[in-house]
Scaffold this motif. Structure first.
Motif, PDB file in Angstrom:
ATOM      1  N   ASN A 215       0.846  -1.191   0.000  1.00 22.21           N
ATOM      2  CA  ASN A 215       0.000   0.000   0.000  1.00 22.21           C
ATOM      3  C   ASN A 215       0.890   1.253   0.000  1.00 22.21           C
ATOM      4  O   ASN A 215       1.961   1.267   0.621  1.00 22.21           O
ATOM      5  CB  ASN A 215      -0.856  -0.050   1.272  1.00 22.21           C
ATOM      6  N   CYS A 216       0.424   2.297  -0.688  1.00 20.32           N
ATOM      7  CA  CYS A 216       1.280   3.475  -0.875  1.00 20.32           C
ATOM      8  C   CYS A 216       1.677   4.156   0.433  1.00 20.32           C
ATOM      9  O   CYS A 216       2.757   4.754   0.519  1.00 20.32           O
ATOM     10  CB  CYS A 216       0.617   4.480  -1.807  1.00 20.32           C
ATOM     11  N   THR A 217       0.839   4.060   1.451  1.00 24.48           N
ATOM     12  CA  THR A 217       1.161   4.732   2.714  1.00 24.48           C
ATOM     13  C   THR A 217       2.349   4.038   3.383  1.00 24.48           C
ATOM     14  O   THR A 217       3.322   4.678   3.797  1.00 24.48           O
ATOM     15  CB  THR A 217      -0.073   4.728   3.635  1.00 24.48           C
TER      16      THR A 217
ATOM     17  N   GLN B 239      -2.242  11.989   3.991  1.00 27.78           N
ATOM     18  CA  GLN B 239      -2.415  11.314   2.703  1.00 27.78           C
ATOM     19  C   GLN B 239      -3.152  12.168   1.681  1.00 27.78           C
ATOM     20  O   GLN B 239      -4.148  12.817   1.986  1.00 27.78           O
ATOM     21  CB  GLN B 239      -3.182  10.009   2.919  1.00 27.78           C
TER      22      GLN B 239
ATOM     23  N   GLY C 226      -4.770   9.025  -3.523  1.00 28.51           N
ATOM     24  CA  GLY C 226      -4.790   7.661  -2.995  1.00 28.51           C
ATOM     25  C   GLY C 226      -6.155   7.020  -3.196  1.00 28.51           C
ATOM     26  O   GLY C 226      -6.281   5.805  -3.257  1.00 28.51           O
ATOM     27  N   GLY C 227      -7.171   7.838  -3.321  1.00 30.70           N
ATOM     28  CA  GLY C 227      -8.534   7.342  -3.535  1.00 30.70           C
ATOM     29  C   GLY C 227      -8.911   7.256  -5.011  1.00 30.70           C
ATOM     30  O   GLY C 227     -10.087   7.033  -5.324  1.00 30.70           O
TER      31      GLY C 227
ATOM     32  N   GLU D 254      -6.615   1.184   6.582  1.00 25.77           N
ATOM     33  CA  GLU D 254      -5.339   1.808   6.202  1.00 25.77           C
ATOM     34  C   GLU D 254      -4.333   1.726   7.353  1.00 25.77           C
ATOM     35  O   GLU D 254      -3.149   1.451   7.144  1.00 25.77           O
ATOM     36  CB  GLU D 254      -5.623   3.275   5.828  1.00 25.77           C
TER      37      GLU D 254
ATOM     38  N   ARG E 105      -6.324  12.109   5.949  1.00 23.31           N
ATOM     39  CA  ARG E 105      -6.385  12.609   4.568  1.00 23.31           C
ATOM     40  C   ARG E 105      -6.256  14.132   4.608  1.00 23.31           C
ATOM     41  O   ARG E 105      -6.890  14.793   5.439  1.00 23.31           O
ATOM     42  CB  ARG E 105      -7.723  12.216   3.952  1.00 23.31           C
TER      43      ARG E 105
ATOM     44  N   HIS F 259       1.956  11.440  -0.589  1.00 25.40           N
ATOM     45  CA  HIS F 259       1.666  11.126   0.812  1.00 25.40           C
ATOM     46  C   HIS F 259       2.862  11.548   1.672  1.00 25.40           C
ATOM     47  O   HIS F 259       4.021  11.417   1.252  1.00 25.40           O
ATOM     48  CB  HIS F 259       1.480   9.617   0.997  1.00 25.40           C
TER      49      HIS F 259
END
Ligand code: 2RA
Length: 353
Positions: free
Chosen positions: A129-131, A157, A161-162, A228, A253, A260
């Motif tokens: 996951n990008c985070t 974030q 991301g969405g 998340e 967010r 991020h």
């Protein structure tokens, strides 16, 4: 000649960045690049490395002859189709959440655990996951030297991301509030959005994002944690190979389109100094250290978006916690956070095929 690469989800937000990344590479190892998407997008033309390619519809036959298939599609599409690609002889590199915590699927960040690339009993490799990914290069490098024990993070974030709908929503909200005397009274942002035909009920976010921050990303899991936040915990443990790493995350967010950021508090077994951490960060090709407090020099999303490296700054030795560092990380969530890491795994596979 050369291996055949397929890109599944070629027309999506991350798929588009993957094409950009391939177009920007000096050379690629692929003998053929095949673009695959849903039947709706089939027939679209996309130029890849000077050649106009036609997107083909997802089908089992689309994987015939494919050596490496990069997937950037929703979890349920990956869950169904990555095994089909693997059964046709491709190695699937999947950017969804479908396989990340599967014991038989390695979760890879090349500069941290590239050795895992060969260990793929299902023929599938997962991209984090990008985070989580945004802080892995920095934490992996520090862990090698000082042995990480505990991690407390807060994320900042970006909307992208969405996906595209989330980007569109943020832009529409910013347009609705621009130039207005708003954000000065409880509820006035919501009123302006309602008046603009943008009720929060229609938003991918659970609160206004313009002029706001939202302590929520993903879906609700047990005891008030979000999906998340649990991904940050579970994926960090798996990538770093520390099954009992203590992790606590709060995911937030913020009204940023792409990139991020994370505020990281990392506790190590061995003594750590800012100077030693600076040296380690500076030695990492995928990290750019921007850390001159006197000059107010630190990374921000606005300054780093569009770039490949992870940017690190505000490195401080925690005053009240032994062997602990605090620092701030920014990484483009669509590039290293998604498309670039997936592509780097694919490139690593091409070398080994
Ligand atoms: C987000 N990490 O930022 C997610 C996307 N995979 O919403």
């Amino acid at each position: 000649t050369g291996p055949v690469l397929a890109l599944v989800g070629a027309t999506g937000a991350v798929g588009t960045v993957m094409v950009d990344i391939m177009n920007g590479r000096e050379s690629v190892p692929w003998g053929e690049i095949r673009l695959i998407a849903s039947a709706r997008s089939a027939g679209k033309k996309i130029t890849v490395r000077g050649e106009e390619l036609t997107v083909v519809a997802l089908s089992p036959e689309a994987f015939d002859g494919v050596d490496v298939a990069m997937f950037d599609v929703p979890d349920e599409v990956s869950a169904e189709w990555a095994p089909i690609a693997a059964s046709r002889g491709a190695v699937a590199v999947d950017n969804s959440g479908a396989f990340r915590m599967d014991d038989e699927v390695p979760l890879v960040v090349p500069e941290v655990n590239s050795d895992q690339i060969s260990n793929r009993p299902k023929g599938i490799i997962a991209n984090p996951n990008c985070t989580t990914l945004s802080m892995m290069a920095s934490l992996g490098a520090l862990h090698r030297e000082f042995e990480l024990r505990e991690l407390v993070v807060a994320s900042y974030q970006a909307a992208s991301g969405g996906g595209q709908a989330a980007i569109d929503r943020l832009r529409a909200e910013l347009e609705a509030v621009a130039g207005k005397d708003v954000g000065v009274r409880a509820g006035d942002v919501r009123e302006v959005l309602d008046a603009a035909g943008l009720p929060v009920a229609d938003s991918p976010f659970p609160a206004p994002l313009a002029l706001n921050v939202i302590p929520w990303a993903g879906s609700l899991k047990d005891e008030g944690w979000t999906s998340e936040e649990l991904k940050v915990r579970n994926e960090s443990r798996k990538i770093l190979g520390i099954p009992d790493l203590k992790v606590s995350a709060t995911c937030v967010r913020v009204p940023v389109v792409t990139t991020h950021s994370l505020a990281v508090h990392a506790v190590f077994v061995r003594e750590v100094t800012v100077e030693a951490a600076h040296k380690i960060f500076a030695a990492q090709p995928s990290i750019v250290l921007v850390d001159d407090p006197a000059a107010k020099s630190f990374p921000t999303p606005a300054d780093v978006v569009g770039g490949d490296p992870t940017y690190v700054g505000r490195v401080r030795q925690a005053l009240d916690f032994p062997n602990a560092l605090d620092f701030f990380v920014c990484g483009d969530n669509l590039r290293k956070g998604a498309a670039l890491n997936t592509y780097e795994i694919a490139e690593g596979l091409a070398d080994r095929l």
